[in-house]
Write an enzyme that holds these catalytic residues in place. Structure first.
Site, PDB file in Angstrom:
ATOM      1  N   GLY A 255     -25.825-146.277  10.975  1.00  0.00           N
ATOM      2  CA  GLY A 255     -24.842-147.172  11.594  1.00  0.00           C
ATOM      3  C   GLY A 255     -25.573-148.156  12.482  1.00  0.00           C
TER       4      GLY A 255
ATOM      5  CB  CYS B 116     -30.563-144.030   9.891  1.00  0.00           C
ATOM      6  SG  CYS B 116     -31.227-145.397  10.847  1.00  0.00           S
ATOM      7  CE1 TYR B 117     -25.486-144.292  16.757  1.00  0.00           C
ATOM      8  CE2 TYR B 117     -24.017-142.983  15.374  1.00  0.00           C
ATOM      9  CZ  TYR B 117     -24.336-143.522  16.606  1.00  0.00           C
ATOM     10  OH  TYR B 117     -23.520-143.288  17.687  1.00  0.00           O
TER      11      TYR B 117
ATOM     12  CG  HIS C 150     -31.906-145.996   5.424  1.00  0.00           C
ATOM     13  ND1 HIS C 150     -30.570-145.805   5.685  1.00  0.00           N
ATOM     14  CD2 HIS C 150     -32.426-146.594   6.517  1.00  0.00           C
ATOM     15  CE1 HIS C 150     -30.281-146.280   6.883  1.00  0.00           C
ATOM     16  NE2 HIS C 150     -31.398-146.762   7.409  1.00  0.00           N
TER      17      HIS C 150
ATOM     18  CD  GLU D 182     -29.247-144.430   2.594  1.00  0.00           C
ATOM     19  OE1 GLU D 182     -29.989-143.452   2.734  1.00  0.00           O
ATOM     20  OE2 GLU D 182     -28.861-145.134   3.549  1.00  0.00           O
TER      21      GLU D 182
ATOM     22  CG  ASP E 278     -14.748-154.500 -12.758  1.00  0.00           C
ATOM     23  OD1 ASP E 278     -15.426-153.638 -13.352  1.00  0.00           O
ATOM     24  OD2 ASP E 278     -15.243-155.419 -12.094  1.00  0.00           O
TER      25      ASP E 278
ATOM     26  CE  LYS F  22     -18.946-154.791 -14.341  1.00  0.00           C
ATOM     27  NZ  LYS F  22     -17.857-155.666 -13.879  1.00  0.00           N
TER      28      LYS F  22
END
Ligand code: XMP
Length: 510
Positions: free
Chosen positions: A55, A82-83, A168, A170, A226, A366
């Site tokens: 964050g 992280c945060y 991070h 991710e 979509d 996607k």
């Protein structure tokens, strides 16, 4: 039965949905909830594990978001990122040092033995993006990762199953990140990884049915991936209570309108209204050469047609939109300058009388939407359709749009797509199409002089469509495409291939 769940608690970081996506990739169901949710609400998910995201705040900010401390007494594994790691450290008695300079970039990290780092090379790289840093870990914790700048890049309390990482995991810049998240899920939380997109569809259908009851639902169908997946998902939930309006502005690719209609009517038996209004659009566009003007006219006319049709149906309760996660990020992009005013069939809410918007794909990327579409039985050519802009062929027909030049474009584009498919390149190149230019030049055919149009071929590889490289299509393939177009499409005597990347060019020509 609800699958085992990971709860991702959102502290406002920019990569939060990416964390959720990594969890889903490991076939584990997850929900992303704001940090303001109560302990009771968190418990209600019966989570197998909890992840705190990053964050923008400093833990020392007056308004710094905090989690209910009760979360640490649930006996549920926690991973702070992280945060999230700094907050956990601070709340459990560690020491976080406030800093003024930000550390950003990929750095070397050395990792120690831990269930979190099972089968991961201890000498590795990770992406750092932080200001404050953890100086001392709380009691019961040990340090399991260090970098030159960060004495506590990772830490754990393996008894309570609490883990924290400053970097991070991710993002792709942390090459072991996905593996680390999987380790958290399988080695620490004991997940079994049996969740699939089929479960996503099933759960969504049940909850949509409950929510919608016997009310009416409206969908603006563009034939794109979509909106198609969103519509079919909803039709599986509420059947004929869903009405889809398909505005065919005549600016679709060759045969496309009919193909969309066939899938929706024949295969899925959906309540579909196709409005054929090619003439209407062409007459509004006659003589218009300026690209932004074209876009504006098409956007407005589209809404007008949709509104007229929707009025005939009367009041509806819900409007379905195929918004996907990258749309959510892009629309939040702030005051970036407008390069092109993108027109999506999404932006309709002001004009139709309805109670609520439903966006079943809002949290998906996607490729996840494509996976879901395949689960729902949507034909491959629709699920794998390349992106197609709302204004359609109008922005690939440079200058004035006439029926004749549109036909030229449709035929040339069809040949290009056919040859790319024959060469097996259709999944490697992310977008490819023909453009009919407003330039004519001299050629010779047989013994005759010709004075005809130039067709440009455009093909790009990209992951996000924000930047892109021109695709290195083999000369042989380009050669066949060029010969075929000139031979088979009247009024074309020259083919050029666009070898500019984005930036400085854009993908579409207008
Ligand atoms: P550009 O040309 O800006 O295109 O590099 C980036 C991507 O966006 C698509 N595009 C649009 N999509 N409405 C859309 O829904 C639009 O008005 C529009 N204009 C461009 C383009 O096809 C490419 O994938």
């Amino acid at each position: 039965m609800q699958n085992e769940t990971i709860v991702v608690i959102d502290f406002g970081g920019q990569y939060n949905q990416l964390i959720a996506r990594r969890v889903r990739e490991a076939n584990v169901y997850c929900v992303v909830i704001p940090y303001t949710k109560s302990l009771e609400e968190i418990k209600a998910f019966a989570p197998k594990g909890i992840i705190f995201t990053g964050g923008p705040n400093s833990v020392y900010d007056k308004e710094a978001p905090k989690i209910d401390p009760g979360v640490f007494s649930l006996g549920i594994p926690v991973l702070g990122i992280c945060y999230g790691a700094q907050m956990m450290s601070m709340m459990l008695g560690g020491n976080v040092q406030q800093a003024n300079t930000r550390e950003y970039g990929v750095v070397d990290v050395s990792l120690s033995e831990s269930p979190l780092f099972k089968d991961i090379d201890p000498k590795n790289e990770c992406l750092m993006s932080h200001t404050d840093k953890i100086e001392e870990v709380p009691e019961g914790f040990v340090v399991i990762g260090k970098t030159a700048h960060c004495p506590v890049a990772a830490f754990q309390d393996s008894k309570r199953n609490f883990y924290g990482v400053q970097f991070h995991p991710e993002v792709n810049h942390t090459p072991f990140g996905s593996r680390m998240i999987r380790n958290f899920l399988f080695e620490v939380c004991g997940c079994s990884g049996d969740w699939t997109m089929a479960d996503y569809a099933k759960n969504y259908i049940v909850s949509a049915r409950e929510k919608i009851g016997d009310k009416k639902v409206l969908c603006a169908l563009s034939g794109g991936v979509d909106s198609s997946v969103a519509a079919i998902l909803l039709s599986k939930a509420v059947g004929k209570q869903l009405v889809c309006i398909f505005v065919d502005h005549g600016l679709l690719r060759k045969n496309e309108g009919d193909e969309v209609e066939k899938v929706f009517r024949d295969q899925f038996d959906i309540n579909l209204i196709r409005v054929n209004c090619e003439e209407r659009f062409l007459s509004r566009l006659a003589g218009v050469e300026e690209p932004e003007e074209k876009r504006k006219i098409i956007g407005e006319e589209f809404i007008r047609v949709f509104e007229e049709e929707a009025k005939k149906i009367g009041r509806v309760d819900y409007l379905v939109q195929g918004t996907i996660y990258p749309d959510v990020i892009e629309s939040g992009a702030g005051d970036a300058s407008v390069i092109k005013s993108h027109h999506n069939v999404g932006g309709l809410p002001d004009y139709v009388d309805f109670k609520e918007i439903i966006e079943p794909l809002r949290n998906l990327f996607k490729d996840e939407v494509r996976k879901l579409g395949t689960e729902l039985g949507i034909p491959e050519q629709l699920v794998w359709r390349q992106p197609f802009p709302g204004p359609g062929l109008a922005i690939r027909c440079i200058g004035d749009i006439t029926k004749e030049r549109l036909e030229i474009l449709k035929d040339a584009d069809f040949i290009f797509r056919e040859e790319i498919a024959k060469a097996g390149l259709q999944r490697e190149i992310n977008q490819y199409f023909a453009v009919v230019t407003n330039m004519r030049s001299v050629g010779v055919m047989g013994d005759e002089r010709t004075y005809d149009y130039t067709i440009a071929l455009r093909a790009v590889t990209t992951t996000d469509f924000m930047t892109g490289e021109w695709a290195r299509i083999p000369y042989d393939v380009l050669d066949v495409v060029s010969r075929r177009i000139v031979n088979e499409v009247k009024y074309v005597n020259r083919i050029v291939y666009d070898i500019t990347s984005k930036p400085p060019s854009t993908i579409e020509w207008e």
